[in-house]
Scaffold this motif. Structure first.
Motif, PDB file in Angstrom:
ATOM      1  N   THR A 314     -71.607  14.770 -17.277  1.00 21.25           N
ATOM      2  CA  THR A 314     -72.483  15.035 -16.839  1.00 21.25           C
ATOM      3  C   THR A 314     -74.096  14.336 -16.014  1.00 21.25           C
ATOM      4  OG1 THR A 314     -71.008  16.815 -16.710  1.00 21.25           O
ATOM      5  CG2 THR A 314     -72.819  17.453 -15.231  1.00 21.25           C
ATOM      6  N   ILE A 315     -74.502  14.438 -17.329  1.00 20.42           N
ATOM      7  CA  ILE A 315     -76.355  14.165 -17.138  1.00 20.42           C
ATOM      8  C   ILE A 315     -76.166  12.375 -16.367  1.00 20.42           C
ATOM      9  CG2 ILE A 315     -77.762  13.072 -19.014  1.00 20.42           C
ATOM     10  CD1 ILE A 315     -76.760  15.358 -20.456  1.00 20.42           C
ATOM     11  N   MET A 316     -74.972  11.682 -17.022  1.00 15.12           N
ATOM     12  CA  MET A 316     -75.640  10.185 -16.940  1.00 15.12           C
ATOM     13  C   MET A 316     -74.637  10.362 -14.495  1.00 15.12           C
ATOM     14  SD  MET A 316     -76.819   8.832 -18.841  1.00 15.12           S
ATOM     15  CE  MET A 316     -75.972   6.736 -17.919  1.00 15.12           C
ATOM     16  N   TYR A 317     -73.536  11.081 -15.116  1.00 17.23           N
ATOM     17  CA  TYR A 317     -73.137  11.612 -13.516  1.00 17.23           C
ATOM     18  C   TYR A 317     -74.625  12.182 -12.315  1.00 17.23           C
ATOM     19  CZ  TYR A 317     -70.820  12.692  -9.134  1.00 17.23           C
ATOM     20  OH  TYR A 317     -70.201  12.238  -8.230  1.00 17.23           O
ATOM     21  N   THR A 318     -75.306  12.741 -12.654  1.00 15.07           N
ATOM     22  CA  THR A 318     -76.647  13.547 -12.221  1.00 15.07           C
ATOM     23  C   THR A 318     -78.172  12.288 -12.201  1.00 15.07           C
ATOM     24  OG1 THR A 318     -76.063  15.372 -13.396  1.00 15.07           O
ATOM     25  CG2 THR A 318     -77.922  15.064 -12.152  1.00 15.07           C
ATOM     26  N   LEU A 319     -77.978  11.472 -12.894  1.00 10.09           N
ATOM     27  CA  LEU A 319     -78.847  10.576 -12.687  1.00 10.09           C
ATOM     28  C   LEU A 319     -78.537   9.827 -11.741  1.00 10.09           C
ATOM     29  CD1 LEU A 319     -80.145  10.038 -16.961  1.00 10.09           C
ATOM     30  CD2 LEU A 319     -81.283  10.979 -14.993  1.00 10.09           C
ATOM     31  N   LEU A 320     -77.356   9.375 -11.781  1.00  8.81           N
ATOM     32  CA  LEU A 320     -76.806   8.240 -10.831  1.00  8.81           C
ATOM     33  C   LEU A 320     -77.531   8.776  -9.646  1.00  8.81           C
ATOM     34  CD1 LEU A 320     -74.320   6.502 -12.702  1.00  8.81           C
ATOM     35  CD2 LEU A 320     -76.372   5.447 -11.859  1.00  8.81           C
ATOM     36  N   TRP A 321     -77.138  10.340  -9.577  1.00  2.08           N
ATOM     37  CA  TRP A 321     -77.180  10.984  -7.619  1.00  2.08           C
ATOM     38  C   TRP A 321     -78.005  11.358  -7.538  1.00  2.08           C
ATOM     39  CZ3 TRP A 321     -75.047  11.961  -3.418  1.00  2.08           C
ATOM     40  CH2 TRP A 321     -73.392  11.760  -3.168  1.00  2.08           C
ATOM     41  N   PHE A 322     -79.576  10.675  -8.298  1.00  2.00           N
ATOM     42  CA  PHE A 322     -80.267  10.631  -7.768  1.00  2.00           C
ATOM     43  C   PHE A 322     -81.006   9.389  -7.505  1.00  2.00           C
ATOM     44  CE2 PHE A 322     -80.913  15.210  -9.731  1.00  2.00           C
ATOM     45  CZ  PHE A 322     -82.074  15.169  -9.019  1.00  2.00           C
ATOM     46  N   ALA A 323     -80.748   8.392  -8.035  1.00  2.00           N
ATOM     47  CA  ALA A 323     -80.381   6.586  -7.710  1.00  2.00           C
ATOM     48  C   ALA A 323     -79.761   6.707  -6.493  1.00  2.00           C
ATOM     49  CB  ALA A 323     -80.060   5.828  -8.586  1.00  2.00           C
ATOM     50  N   VAL A 324     -79.035   8.372  -5.893  1.00  2.00           N
ATOM     51  CA  VAL A 324     -78.088   7.302  -5.076  1.00  2.00           C
ATOM     52  C   VAL A 324     -79.487   7.238  -3.430  1.00  2.00           C
ATOM     53  CG1 VAL A 324     -76.568   8.444  -2.848  1.00  2.00           C
ATOM     54  CG2 VAL A 324     -75.979   7.448  -5.191  1.00  2.00           C
ATOM     55  N   TRP A 325     -80.423   9.185  -4.159  1.00  2.39           N
ATOM     56  CA  TRP A 325     -80.803   9.808  -3.127  1.00  2.39           C
ATOM     57  C   TRP A 325     -82.492   8.682  -3.354  1.00  2.39           C
ATOM     58  CZ3 TRP A 325     -85.736  11.789  -5.094  1.00  2.39           C
ATOM     59  CH2 TRP A 325     -86.778  12.198  -4.666  1.00  2.39           C
ATOM     60  N   TYR A 326     -82.526   8.090  -4.207  1.00  2.00           N
ATOM     61  CA  TYR A 326     -84.097   7.808  -3.559  1.00  2.00           C
ATOM     62  C   TYR A 326     -84.225   6.422  -3.528  1.00  2.00           C
ATOM     63  CZ  TYR A 326     -88.537   5.897  -6.041  1.00  2.00           C
ATOM     64  OH  TYR A 326     -89.747   5.516  -6.360  1.00  2.00           O
ATOM     65  N   PHE A 327     -82.901   5.161  -4.449  1.00  2.00           N
ATOM     66  CA  PHE A 327     -83.053   4.402  -3.114  1.00  2.00           C
ATOM     67  C   PHE A 327     -82.009   3.732  -2.183  1.00  2.00           C
ATOM     68  CE2 PHE A 327     -83.336   3.055  -8.064  1.00  2.00           C
ATOM     69  CZ  PHE A 327     -84.144   2.253  -7.914  1.00  2.00           C
ATOM     70  N   ASN A 328     -82.194   5.560  -1.522  1.00  2.00           N
ATOM     71  CA  ASN A 328     -81.532   5.286   0.114  1.00  2.00           C
ATOM     72  C   ASN A 328     -81.966   4.208   0.883  1.00  2.00           C
ATOM     73  OD1 ASN A 328     -79.525   6.900   2.310  1.00  2.00           O
ATOM     74  ND2 ASN A 328     -81.874   6.731   3.263  1.00  2.00           N
ATOM     75  N   GLY A 329     -81.136   3.577   1.513  1.00  2.00           N
ATOM     76  CA  GLY A 329     -81.658   2.653   2.728  1.00  2.00           C
ATOM     77  C   GLY A 329     -81.456   0.594   1.764  1.00  2.00           C
TER      78      GLY A 329
END
Length: 434
Positions: A314-329
């Motif tokens: 869960t911790i790793m998956y959450t961090l990856l979601w923030f990566a999806v958000w931050y690197f949008n585009g």
């Protein structure tokens, strides 16, 4: 009879059952994520936009979520074999209706039937695994089953895109309906609800024999728990609810992205064609195929703790979601291959929760307890797919007629925040020893 020959036959035949059910489950996942690739064709064919596609995506999950409790009850009452066979036929009807659709309402109805039919497959499979496999094999076998399902999801990316181009989406769905009819017949012929129906020893007796023990009457699973009492037993347990909320966001966010909006995002924002973005989406599927069995093995054999395994995932998956958000585009295919592979791998850790919830209740209500838990991820998928559609549409269109980067990025942020809530919840979950 606990003879070596009897045990050997039981151990072999359970893999035949596993193989047939895995084939059925392959197409459950194929159907689940197919809109991500076919969204553009459906919008073009019927002249609909993001809101309508959000509805199409979510109707599967609403049906799936609402059918979880009935499917668990039916599995406990009528046996997994009958439930799988009958509802695979319902899935076939939905696929054929979609294939012959002449307007978008028929597609919606077909998707609804597919959701209803597919909903009543996974819970019976989990019950079958609990009956035919040892306790310390359950998470591993669940992971293997979900890996097969994710091969179905993988096939609904690039391979589906090629089939869609070569044959047309309606022909593809009609073919899926015919295949589902064949699988319904096969499952009814091959699958058996209990080893005793084949004259084999039950898994509890085999485990006791292997441990040099005898199975006392108290150790046998209770068979007379009423439907209402089993529901009350599950919902009344405080430790059930952190897992339920966790699953809403964990799997709901995955389905909002992989199951629908990732494809339109890669097309609208990065301008990639279907073959390119479908190929990239396969990396989520590959990650899931690896992550599901690996996480099950870690829980069963390495950490010997489902909760610790879930916390890590869960911790790793959450961090990856923030990566999806931050690197949008981010306009870099290699970046998405790496991101999606990791994203899928840690998303696959969700499989461990089924062993965790199963351990909290008697084996005789495995169907009911698993189905009540399984309501939440698919309700999450339904809600979050539609919420993302509304958020994305609210930001309007860009100059090229696609949806804006800001709309997608806000949707990803909402899903990332949901995963923060999920991370908190998993710490409050409970487990019993393997």
């Amino acid at each position: 009879m606990l003879s070596k020959d009897n045990i050997g036959k039981m151990m072999k035949y359970r893999w035949v059952i596993f193989a047939v059910l895995a084939l059925v489950y392959f197409f459950v996942y194929f159907h689940r994520v197919s809109p991500a690739v076919m969204a553009g064709d459906l919008m073009t064919t019927f002249g609909v936009g993001a809101t309508s596609m959000g509805l199409l995506g979510s109707v599967y999950f609403y049906a799936y979520a609402l059918m979880q409790i009935p499917s668990g009850i039916m599995s406990d009452k009528f046996g997994p074999r009958r439930v799988v066979a009958v509802f695979t036929l319902v899935t076939a009807a939905g696929a054929i209706l979609t294939g012959i659709a002449t307007d978008f309402n028929m597609v919606i109805m077909g998707r609804l039937l597919i959701g209803i039919g597919a909903a009543a497959v996974y819970i019976p499979i989990m019950k079958m695994l609990s009956i035919w496999f040892r306790k310390n094999e359950f998470a591993t076998q669940s992971g293997m089953m979900l890996a097969v399902g994710n091969i179905g999801a993988l096939s609904a990316a690039a391979p589906l895109a090629y089939l869609n181009t070569a044959l047309g989406w309606q022909t593809v769905f009609t073919g899926l309906g015919v295949a589902s009819i064949a699988l319904a017949i096969l499952s009814y012929i091959v699958v058996r609800d209990k080893p005793s129906e084949m004259g084999f020893a039950n898994i509890e007796d085999i485990e006791a024999h292997e441990n040099g023990e005898t199975v006392s009457a108290e150790a046998k699973p209770a068979e007379n728990i009423s439907i209402m009492d089993s529901i009350k037993m599950v919902l009344g347990k405080k430790s059930f609810w952190p897992l339920a909320i966790w699953f809403f966001f964990y799997y709901g966010s995955l389905m909002a992205y992989q199951g629908l909006w990732a494809g339109p995002y890669l097309k609208d924002i990065l301008g990639w064609d279907k073959a390119t973005y479908a190929g990239l989406l396969t990396f989520i599927g590959i990650g899931l195929i690896i992550g599901c069995p690996v996480s099950g093995y870690i829980a069963d054999k390495v950490l010997k703790s489902r909760k610790k395994t879930l916390i890590i995932g869960t911790i790793m998956y959450t961090l990856l979601w923030f990566a999806v958000w931050y690197f949008n585009g981010m306009d870099n295919p290699l970046f998405y291959k790496i991101l999606y592979l990791l994203f899928g791998f840690f998303a696959g850790f969700f499989v461990v929760c089924y062993g965790q919830v199963k351990s909290l209740f008697p084996i005789s209500i495995t169907g009911t307890s698993t189905s009540l838990l399984n309501f939440f991820p698919f309700f999450g998928g339904a809600v979050l797919q539609q919420v993302c559609g509304l958020v994305i549409a609210s930001y309007g269109l860009n100059a090229l007629g696609g949806y804006t980067s800001a709309g997608y990025q806000m949707a990803w942020l909402l899903l990332a925040v949901g995963m923060v809530i999920a991370t908190i919840c998993v710490y409050f979950s409970e487990e019993k020893g393997l």
